[in-house]
Enzyme design. Structure first.
Site, PDB file in Angstrom:
ATOM      1  N   ARG A  58      -0.550   7.925   3.686  1.00  0.00           N
ATOM      2  CA  ARG A  58      -1.638   7.439   4.682  1.00  0.00           C
ATOM      3  C   ARG A  58      -1.209   5.952   4.992  1.00  0.00           C
ATOM      4  NH1 ARG A  58      -4.925   8.055   8.503  1.00  0.00           N
ATOM      5  NH2 ARG A  58      -6.754   6.635   8.552  1.00  0.00           N
TER       6      ARG A  58
ATOM      7  N   ARG B  80       0.956  -1.226  -0.052  1.00  0.00           N
ATOM      8  CA  ARG B  80      -0.111  -0.022  -0.111  1.00  0.00           C
ATOM      9  C   ARG B  80       0.944   1.117   0.010  1.00  0.00           C
ATOM     10  NH1 ARG B  80      -4.540   2.045   4.335  1.00  0.00           N
ATOM     11  NH2 ARG B  80      -4.814   3.882   3.624  1.00  0.00           N
TER      12      ARG B  80
ATOM     13  N   ASN C 121     -11.148  -4.228  -0.839  1.00  0.00           N
ATOM     14  CA  ASN C 121     -10.797  -2.938  -1.644  1.00  0.00           C
ATOM     15  C   ASN C 121      -9.701  -3.324  -2.592  1.00  0.00           C
ATOM     16  OD1 ASN C 121     -12.453  -0.768  -0.718  1.00  0.00           O
ATOM     17  ND2 ASN C 121     -11.064  -0.509   0.934  1.00  0.00           N
TER      18      ASN C 121
ATOM     19  N   HIS D  90     -17.035   4.039  -3.925  1.00  0.00           N
ATOM     20  CA  HIS D  90     -16.112   5.192  -3.671  1.00  0.00           C
ATOM     21  C   HIS D  90     -16.223   6.199  -4.677  1.00  0.00           C
ATOM     22  CE1 HIS D  90     -13.082   3.079  -0.857  1.00  0.00           C
ATOM     23  NE2 HIS D  90     -14.410   2.979  -0.309  1.00  0.00           N
TER      24      HIS D  90
ATOM     25  N   CYS E 173     -19.431  -2.101   0.959  1.00  0.00           N
ATOM     26  CA  CYS E 173     -18.288  -1.120   1.470  1.00  0.00           C
ATOM     27  C   CYS E 173     -19.042  -0.584   2.553  1.00  0.00           C
ATOM     28  CB  CYS E 173     -17.998  -0.314   0.350  1.00  0.00           C
ATOM     29  SG  CYS E 173     -16.892   0.968   0.596  1.00  0.00           S
ATOM     30  N   ASP E 174     -18.281  -0.175   3.505  1.00  0.00           N
ATOM     31  CA  ASP E 174     -18.931   0.633   4.813  1.00  0.00           C
ATOM     32  C   ASP E 174     -18.701   1.847   4.771  1.00  0.00           C
ATOM     33  OD1 ASP E 174     -16.200   0.947   5.178  1.00  0.00           O
ATOM     34  OD2 ASP E 174     -15.912  -0.742   6.735  1.00  0.00           O
TER      35      ASP E 174
ATOM     36  N   TYR F 124     -14.897  10.189  -0.927  1.00  0.00           N
ATOM     37  CA  TYR F 124     -13.847   9.794  -1.945  1.00  0.00           C
ATOM     38  C   TYR F 124     -13.733  10.658  -3.027  1.00  0.00           C
ATOM     39  CZ  TYR F 124     -11.918   5.841   1.007  1.00  0.00           C
ATOM     40  OH  TYR F 124     -11.476   5.114   1.983  1.00  0.00           O
TER      41      TYR F 124
END
Length: 441
Positions: A284, A94, A148, A201, A171-172, A264
């Site tokens: 992030r 990531r 994701n 998103h 998706c939350d 998003y």
């Protein structure tokens, strides 16, 4: 009430303890007979699982069975449901997803833009393999996937398993946004009924009503513009990055006041501004490594050492509750509305039928019953068409092993646009992901 046999796939996740607390909170509405953890990272999973043993002993003593394993056969045999939350490549990859675009002046984000493409190309293979294995050992189990980047993963799964009606891509993020709406209204989030459309998103709330049918949307808009907007869900409420994201959502509403935006969308509407704010040495991913990951690992170590949760900071978060409630709606045929990803097939009448859209749907024991949206305005349609083309080209690039399709995808993406930049980023991503991506030619 029937008790369920559940496996959590990717159980070494830093979100798993929150999920356990959610299962405990909802045990009367979604009772479990057995709970199994499955992960390919044995050491990481063991730490979370040993802490979970203590939590369950104290707070879920009626649970008949809990164990953890790295064996798919052991994990998936005789289950009723699978919750899937994997991160292929972990936080280390990531961080590369975020740093590589930033090095070219482009937003570095895990699910949006080039980072989302990189993560998606890594996720597809593992997700297909997992669903195949689950179907081998548990043909009738519900699969709730919240891995994701959900849009890319959902499109790939739909291509490979088009007739499988027991895969729920969910998706939350919409419920986390709704949590903040509810708090500003002094209401419970579960009392809000959303109207929503878009891609994962990449969507908008067109209306929020209470259970009595009162339209609360004008009140929410007025409060956001005049009083500000901040996250209130436990998991993100004190996170500086998320605070800035919700502040940016206020600006989106000022600029485009028709609908309430998914947070998003900031990456696509203000990409240069967002890229300029990010720091290469504090992405992030790095914040998560030094923040949530460190905090959760220390929490697990504390619980294991003390063999008690007495002094442990354990909180139920809305993300986990959302997944558990959705599962209950499916298993017990509750006909409740959740925002989920489904194949369009006319739900949004003026975009392609094969788009994986994110819309409200009734969840039933016989599957999903999405609610019609109808025709959407030209501005939102234009944005969606471009994002949809990007997502489908990414999945094409994976299955066809096509460099050309991957380049087209990045060039279309609103965070990139410039073809020369797209090529430079793509070439760097290929090198970084050589152990994960198929070869692109």
């Amino acid at each position: 009430m029937k008790k369920n046999r559940l496996v959590i796939v990717g159980a070494g996740s830093t979100y798993t303890i929150g999920m356990i607390m959610s299962l405990i909170e909802e045990k009367a509405q979604f009772p479990l007979e057995s709970l199994t953890f499955y992960d390919t990272d044995e050491e990481r999973q063991a730490q979370v699982a040993e802490a979970t043993k203590v939590i369950l002993r104290e707070k879920y003593s009626e649970l008949k069975s809990f164990h953890y394993t790295t064996s798919k056969q052991e994990a998936f045999t005789n289950i009723d449901l699978a919750f899937i939350q994997i991160r292929t490549g972990g936080l280390a990859m990531r961080e590369q997803d975020e740093k590589i675009p930033l090095s070219h002046g482009v937003v570095g984000q895990e699910t949006c833009g080039p980072g989302g493409m990189a993560y998606g190309m890594r996720s597809i293979k593992d997700m297909i393999e997992l669903v195949r294995e689950i179907r081998h050992f548990a043909p009738e189990a519900w699969v709730l996937n919240y891995t994701n980047p959900a849009a890319i993963v959902a499109d790939a799964l739909q291509r490979v398993f088009p007739e499988d009606k027991k895969i729920l891509n969910i998706c939350d993020m919409p419920i986390a946004i709704m949590h903040s709406y509810a708090d500003m209204l002094g209401k419970e989030v579960w009392d809000l009924v959303p109207s929503y459309f878009g891609l994962n998103h990449f969507g908008w709330f067109t209306k929020l009503e209470d259970k009595q049918g009162q339209d609360l949307t004008p009140i929410i808009k007025d409060k956001i513009i005049n009083e500000g907007f901040k996250p209130t869900d436990n998991e993100i409420a004190n996170d500086e990055s998320w605070k800035k994201t919700f502040q940016q959502a206020r600006q989106m509403l000022i600029d485009f006041p028709d609908f309430l935006p998914n947070t998003y969308l900031q990456y696509y509407l203000y990409p240069d501004q967002l890229a300029a704010k990010e720091k290469m040495d504090n992405t992030r991913a790095r914040q998560v490594i030094n923040g949530r990951q460190k905090r959760v690992h220390e929490l697990c170590d504390q619980i294991i050492k003390n063999q008690s949760t007495a002094d442990a900071d354990l909180e139920v978060d809305v993300h986990g509750i959302y997944m558990v409630k959705a599962a209950a709606a499916l298993v017990y045929n509750l006909n409740e509305i959740y925002i989920v990803m489904v194949e369009n097939n006319g739900i949004i009448s003026n975009i392609a039928d094969n788009a994986m859209v994110e819309v409200p749907a009734l969840l039933t024991v016989n599957g999903l019953k999405p609610l019609a949206v109808g025709e959407i305005p030209i501005f939102q349609k234009g944005l969606i068409e471009g994002q949809l083309a990007y997502e489908k080209l990414v999945v094409d690039a994976y299955f066809e092993q096509s460099y050309s399709k991957a380049l087209q995808a990045l060039t279309l993406n609103r965070t990139v646009v410039n073809a020369n930049t797209a090529r430079a980023i793509l070439d760097d991503l290929i090198v970084a992901n050589q152990d994960y991506w198929p070869p692109l030619t």
